[in-house]
Structures are given as structure tokens and as C-alpha cells.
Design an enzyme around this catalytic site. Sequence first.
Site, PDB file in Angstrom:
ATOM      1  N   ILE A  61      85.821  35.197  66.489  1.00  0.00           N
ATOM      2  CA  ILE A  61      84.595  34.849  65.777  1.00  0.00           C
ATOM      3  C   ILE A  61      84.903  34.032  64.526  1.00  0.00           C
ATOM      4  O   ILE A  61      85.932  34.234  63.872  1.00  0.00           O
ATOM      5  CB  ILE A  61      83.786  36.136  65.427  1.00  0.00           C
ATOM      6  CG1 ILE A  61      82.352  35.813  65.058  1.00  0.00           C
ATOM      7  CG2 ILE A  61      84.496  36.966  64.358  1.00  0.00           C
ATOM      8  CD1 ILE A  61      81.434  37.037  65.047  1.00  0.00           C
ATOM      9  N   CYS A  62      84.004  33.074  64.240  1.00  0.00           N
ATOM     10  CA  CYS A  62      84.042  32.323  62.987  1.00  0.00           C
ATOM     11  C   CYS A  62      82.605  32.270  62.462  1.00  0.00           C
ATOM     12  O   CYS A  62      81.804  33.144  62.794  1.00  0.00           O
ATOM     13  CB  CYS A  62      84.644  30.923  63.197  1.00  0.00           C
ATOM     14  SG  CYS A  62      83.634  29.810  64.200  1.00  0.00           S
ATOM     15  N   ARG A  63      82.242  31.272  61.693  1.00  0.00           N
ATOM     16  CA  ARG A  63      80.884  31.212  61.139  1.00  0.00           C
ATOM     17  C   ARG A  63      79.862  30.846  62.213  1.00  0.00           C
ATOM     18  O   ARG A  63      78.829  31.483  62.327  1.00  0.00           O
ATOM     19  CB  ARG A  63      80.837  30.206  59.992  1.00  0.00           C
ATOM     20  CG  ARG A  63      79.481  30.094  59.334  1.00  0.00           C
ATOM     21  CD  ARG A  63      79.537  29.170  58.116  1.00  0.00           C
ATOM     22  NE  ARG A  63      78.279  29.217  57.403  1.00  0.00           N
ATOM     23  CZ  ARG A  63      77.247  28.411  57.661  1.00  0.00           C
ATOM     24  NH1 ARG A  63      77.328  27.518  58.630  1.00  0.00           N
ATOM     25  NH2 ARG A  63      76.150  28.512  56.960  1.00  0.00           N
TER      26      ARG A  63
END
Length: 110
Positions: A61-63
Site C-alpha cells: 500500500i501507498c497513498r
Amino acid sequence: MFWDDVPAVRAADVPQDGYLLDIREQAEWDAGHAPSAVHIPMGQLGDRAGEVPRDREVFVICRSGARSAQVTVALNQAGWLARNVDGGMKDWAEVGRPMERDGDGPPYVA
């Protein structure tokens, strides 16, 4: 786009006990992250890949899902079983998944 072929899952569908790898920068992590996530910034992953388990699925996951899509492809090519979290932490927050913050105030997606 290249991430059309990236194995992905929606934030709402990440298993409660799933291995969630947050690859955002420190300031993004500090603002708000999933309580059970493991934080290894994308730039450090090359040196710290040994910390990521190979015996279970990894949810990256990232932004927004763009950086994590790149990392998902790299992990899968290197022998991990990884899935991108589509929509990233923005989607995570929108669907009401738990978040915490390092510092004062409510958590938010930076």
C-alpha cells in the site's frame, strides 16, 4: 496502463490478518497508517527486502496505489506473492478501515 496487469485487491478486501506493507515516506506514515502495517519506505526496500515474508501473501500500500503497483510488480518478479492495494491509503480511509497516527491529532492520509 501497466498496472492493469498488476494483481490487486481493494482496501476493503485486505484480510484482517494480512501482511500489509506500507511503502510510503516517513512523513506520510506518521500522518496516518493502518495499525497492523509494516513500514518500509519504497527507497529502503532494496536493502530491507529480507524483512518481507516469502511464506505468505503481501499486500502493498501507498497513498494512491501507483507506487505500490510498481513495488508489487517488483516483488512478484523476485519471487514474492504480492498484491497491490488499489486506491491506497486514500481508499483505506474512505472505506473506514482503522488508522492510527504517530503524534497528536487524528490520523489522516498525507
